[in-house]
Design a protein around this motif. Sequence first.
Motif, PDB file in Angstrom:
ATOM      1  N   VAL A   1       0.839  -1.197   0.000  1.00  0.00           N
ATOM      2  CA  VAL A   1       0.000   0.000   0.000  1.00  0.00           C
ATOM      3  C   VAL A   1       0.872   1.244   0.000  1.00  0.00           C
ATOM      4  CG1 VAL A   1      -1.720   1.322   1.285  1.00  0.00           C
ATOM      5  CG2 VAL A   1      -1.890  -1.163   1.187  1.00  0.00           C
ATOM      6  N   TYR A   2       1.819   1.275   0.908  1.00  0.00           N
ATOM      7  CA  TYR A   2       2.696   2.437   1.032  1.00  0.00           C
ATOM      8  C   TYR A   2       3.482   2.668  -0.249  1.00  0.00           C
ATOM      9  CZ  TYR A   2       6.765   5.205   2.254  1.00  0.00           C
ATOM     10  OH  TYR A   2       7.744   6.145   2.253  1.00  0.00           O
ATOM     11  N   ASP A   3       4.088   1.612  -0.783  1.00  0.00           N
ATOM     12  CA  ASP A   3       4.903   1.750  -1.986  1.00  0.00           C
ATOM     13  C   ASP A   3       4.081   2.255  -3.168  1.00  0.00           C
ATOM     14  OD1 ASP A   3       7.115   0.899  -0.613  1.00  0.00           O
ATOM     15  OD2 ASP A   3       7.050  -1.157  -1.375  1.00  0.00           O
ATOM     16  N   ALA A   4       2.857   1.756  -3.289  1.00  0.00           N
ATOM     17  CA  ALA A   4       1.998   2.174  -4.396  1.00  0.00           C
ATOM     18  C   ALA A   4       1.630   3.647  -4.291  1.00  0.00           C
ATOM     19  CB  ALA A   4       0.736   1.317  -4.430  1.00  0.00           C
TER      20      ALA A   4
ATOM     21  N   PRO B   1     -11.557   1.605   4.715  1.00  0.00           N
ATOM     22  CA  PRO B   1     -11.184   2.146   6.033  1.00  0.00           C
ATOM     23  C   PRO B   1     -10.033   1.381   6.675  1.00  0.00           C
ATOM     24  CG  PRO B   1     -13.560   2.071   5.819  1.00  0.00           C
ATOM     25  CD  PRO B   1     -13.004   1.358   4.611  1.00  0.00           C
ATOM     26  N   ALA B   2     -10.011   0.056   6.488  1.00  0.00           N
ATOM     27  CA  ALA B   2      -8.948  -0.755   7.084  1.00  0.00           C
ATOM     28  C   ALA B   2      -7.590  -0.384   6.502  1.00  0.00           C
ATOM     29  CB  ALA B   2      -9.234  -2.242   6.856  1.00  0.00           C
ATOM     30  N   ILE B   3      -7.553  -0.172   5.193  1.00  0.00           N
ATOM     31  CA  ILE B   3      -6.301   0.208   4.557  1.00  0.00           C
ATOM     32  C   ILE B   3      -5.893   1.614   4.968  1.00  0.00           C
ATOM     33  CG2 ILE B   3      -5.271   0.826   2.325  1.00  0.00           C
ATOM     34  CD1 ILE B   3      -6.504  -1.599   1.123  1.00  0.00           C
ATOM     35  N   ALA B   4      -6.867   2.522   5.046  1.00  0.00           N
ATOM     36  CA  ALA B   4      -6.565   3.887   5.471  1.00  0.00           C
ATOM     37  C   ALA B   4      -5.949   3.884   6.866  1.00  0.00           C
ATOM     38  CB  ALA B   4      -7.834   4.728   5.453  1.00  0.00           C
ATOM     39  N   ARG B   5      -6.538   3.081   7.763  1.00  0.00           N
ATOM     40  CA  ARG B   5      -6.009   3.003   9.128  1.00  0.00           C
ATOM     41  C   ARG B   5      -4.610   2.399   9.134  1.00  0.00           C
ATOM     42  NH1 ARG B   5      -6.625   6.003  12.931  1.00  0.00           N
ATOM     43  NH2 ARG B   5      -4.366   5.904  12.974  1.00  0.00           N
ATOM     44  N   MET B   6      -4.392   1.388   8.295  1.00  0.00           N
ATOM     45  CA  MET B   6      -3.095   0.738   8.220  1.00  0.00           C
ATOM     46  C   MET B   6      -2.023   1.701   7.718  1.00  0.00           C
ATOM     47  SD  MET B   6      -2.164  -2.796   6.257  1.00  0.00           S
ATOM     48  CE  MET B   6      -2.750  -2.173   4.690  1.00  0.00           C
ATOM     49  N   ILE B   7      -2.395   2.533   6.754  1.00  0.00           N
ATOM     50  CA  ILE B   7      -1.445   3.511   6.226  1.00  0.00           C
ATOM     51  C   ILE B   7      -1.038   4.489   7.311  1.00  0.00           C
ATOM     52  CG2 ILE B   7      -1.209   5.471   4.653  1.00  0.00           C
ATOM     53  CD1 ILE B   7      -2.905   3.946   2.673  1.00  0.00           C
ATOM     54  N   VAL B   8      -2.034   5.000   8.042  1.00  0.00           N
ATOM     55  CA  VAL B   8      -1.736   5.954   9.106  1.00  0.00           C
ATOM     56  C   VAL B   8      -0.835   5.311  10.162  1.00  0.00           C
ATOM     57  CG1 VAL B   8      -2.731   7.298  10.986  1.00  0.00           C
ATOM     58  CG2 VAL B   8      -3.849   7.264   8.764  1.00  0.00           C
ATOM     59  N   ASP B   9      -1.159   4.078  10.553  1.00  0.00           N
ATOM     60  CA  ASP B   9      -0.374   3.383  11.576  1.00  0.00           C
ATOM     61  C   ASP B   9       1.009   2.996  11.075  1.00  0.00           C
ATOM     62  OD1 ASP B   9      -2.479   3.562  13.302  1.00  0.00           O
ATOM     63  OD2 ASP B   9      -3.221   1.537  12.919  1.00  0.00           O
ATOM     64  N   GLY B  10       1.100   2.659   9.783  1.00  0.00           N
ATOM     65  CA  GLY B  10       2.357   2.156   9.254  1.00  0.00           C
ATOM     66  C   GLY B  10       3.310   3.202   8.738  1.00  0.00           C
TER      67      GLY B  10
ATOM     68  N   LYS C   1       7.716   7.344  10.800  1.00  0.00           N
ATOM     69  CA  LYS C   1       8.697   6.353  10.369  1.00  0.00           C
ATOM     70  C   LYS C   1       9.986   7.009   9.859  1.00  0.00           C
ATOM     71  CE  LYS C   1       6.350   2.612  11.157  1.00  0.00           C
ATOM     72  NZ  LYS C   1       6.768   1.657  12.195  1.00  0.00           N
ATOM     73  N   GLY C   2       9.952   8.316   9.666  1.00  0.00           N
ATOM     74  CA  GLY C   2      11.134   8.996   9.152  1.00  0.00           C
ATOM     75  C   GLY C   2      11.501  10.148  10.061  1.00  0.00           C
ATOM     76  N   PRO C   3      12.509  10.940   9.651  1.00  0.00           N
ATOM     77  CA  PRO C   3      12.897  12.113  10.428  1.00  0.00           C
ATOM     78  C   PRO C   3      11.695  13.040  10.592  1.00  0.00           C
ATOM     79  CG  PRO C   3      14.491  11.645   8.696  1.00  0.00           C
ATOM     80  CD  PRO C   3      13.311  10.773   8.439  1.00  0.00           C
ATOM     81  N   GLN C   4      11.399  13.422  11.823  1.00  0.00           N
ATOM     82  CA  GLN C   4      10.224  14.236  12.078  1.00  0.00           C
ATOM     83  C   GLN C   4      10.479  15.702  11.749  1.00  0.00           C
ATOM     84  OE1 GLN C   4       7.120  12.466  13.280  1.00  0.00           O
ATOM     85  NE2 GLN C   4       8.567  11.345  12.040  1.00  0.00           N
ATOM     86  N   LYS C   5       9.513  16.298  11.101  1.00  0.00           N
ATOM     87  CA  LYS C   5       9.597  17.706  10.736  1.00  0.00           C
ATOM     88  C   LYS C   5       8.284  18.373  11.110  1.00  0.00           C
ATOM     89  CE  LYS C   5      12.910  17.152   6.962  1.00  0.00           C
ATOM     90  NZ  LYS C   5      13.250  17.501   5.560  1.00  0.00           N
ATOM     91  N   SER C   6       8.246  19.664  10.973  1.00  0.00           N
ATOM     92  CA  SER C   6       7.027  20.404  11.273  1.00  0.00           C
ATOM     93  C   SER C   6       6.547  21.124  10.027  1.00  0.00           C
ATOM     94  CB  SER C   6       7.275  21.416  12.396  1.00  0.00           C
ATOM     95  OG  SER C   6       8.161  22.432  11.961  1.00  0.00           O
TER      96      SER C   6
ATOM     97  N   LYS D   1       4.151  11.370   2.489  1.00  0.00           N
ATOM     98  CA  LYS D   1       5.254  12.168   3.039  1.00  0.00           C
ATOM     99  C   LYS D   1       4.819  12.891   4.295  1.00  0.00           C
ATOM    100  CE  LYS D   1       8.857  15.427   1.681  1.00  0.00           C
ATOM    101  NZ  LYS D   1       9.511  16.125   0.537  1.00  0.00           N
ATOM    102  N   ALA D   2       3.609  13.440   4.284  1.00  0.00           N
ATOM    103  CA  ALA D   2       3.098  14.168   5.444  1.00  0.00           C
ATOM    104  C   ALA D   2       2.954  13.251   6.654  1.00  0.00           C
ATOM    105  CB  ALA D   2       1.771  14.821   5.106  1.00  0.00           C
ATOM    106  N   LEU D   3       2.471  12.037   6.419  1.00  0.00           N
ATOM    107  CA  LEU D   3       2.319  11.070   7.510  1.00  0.00           C
ATOM    108  C   LEU D   3       3.681  10.580   7.996  1.00  0.00           C
ATOM    109  CD1 LEU D   3      -0.675   8.964   6.131  1.00  0.00           C
ATOM    110  CD2 LEU D   3      -0.695  10.342   8.218  1.00  0.00           C
ATOM    111  N   ARG D   4       4.548  10.273   7.063  1.00  0.00           N
ATOM    112  CA  ARG D   4       5.855   9.716   7.400  1.00  0.00           C
ATOM    113  C   ARG D   4       6.702  10.688   8.225  1.00  0.00           C
ATOM    114  NH1 ARG D   4       7.455   9.335   2.768  1.00  0.00           N
ATOM    115  NH2 ARG D   4       9.133  10.859   2.702  1.00  0.00           N
TER     116      ARG D   4
END
Length: 213
Positions: free
Chosen positions: A91-94, A128-137, A141-146, A205-208
Motif C-alpha cells: 500500500v505504502y509503496d503504491a 477504512p482498514a487500509i486507510a487506518r493501516m497507512i496511518v499506523d504504518g 517512520k522517518g525524520p520528524q519535521k514540522s 510524506k506528510a504522515l511519514r
Amino acid sequence: MKVNVLIYEDNESLRNSLIVLLSREKGFHIVGDYRECTDLENHLLHLNPDIILMDIDLPDINGIDGVKKIRTINTTIPVLMLTVFDDTSSVYDALYAGANGYLLKKYISTRLVTSINDVLEGGSPMSPAIARMIVDGIKHKGPQKSASDYNLTSREIDVLVSLAKGNSYKMVADDLTISLDTVRTHIKHVYEKLHVQSQGEAISKALREGLIE
C-alpha cells in the motif's frame, strides 16, 4: 463526454470482468486493456486515457514500477491500484510511487465505479482498514519535521488531513467550508512545498514525517 479508461491486469478473466463491468456504465470507454505495462509510454501517448487501473502483480514490470514510470511521463493522470495485496509495504509503496487510490480486488464488483469517480474528483479512495493501516504504518517512520519546515499554512495542513481520510476534493471543500477552486489552489501549493507530484505521495510524506496524524 465519456471517461477513457486504460487497464493493466494480467489475469485475463478479471480483466474481461472489468471491461464488462465498465462497459455497462454509460460514462466509461475502455481505450485499452493489457496483461503487462511494458509498452506503457506508447499507450499513454496514443490512447489518451483519463484514468488508469493498475494491478500490482504484473509480469516483467510490476504495477508499482509502472506507476513510477507513469509519473515520469505524466504527473497528473489518476492511477487506481487494483490488487489482492493489503500489506502495509505494498500500500505504502503504491501510494508513494504516485498512485491516487488503492482498491482490493474483492471489492471490485461493488466499489470500482465509485472509486473511479472518487479519484476523478480528486479523492484517494481506499477501504477504512487500509486507510487506518497507512496511518499506523507510515507516520513517524522517518525524520520528524514540522509544517513550518515546509512553510505550510494551517489551512494547507487542514486540507492534507482531510485528504488523508480519503475525501475527494469536493468533500474537502464541504468539510472545510471553502470553495472547490480554493481546495485545488491549496493542493497545488502543497505539492510545490513538499516537492511531490501526486496526492498519494503528498499524504505519504506528510504522515511519514509527522506533519499530520
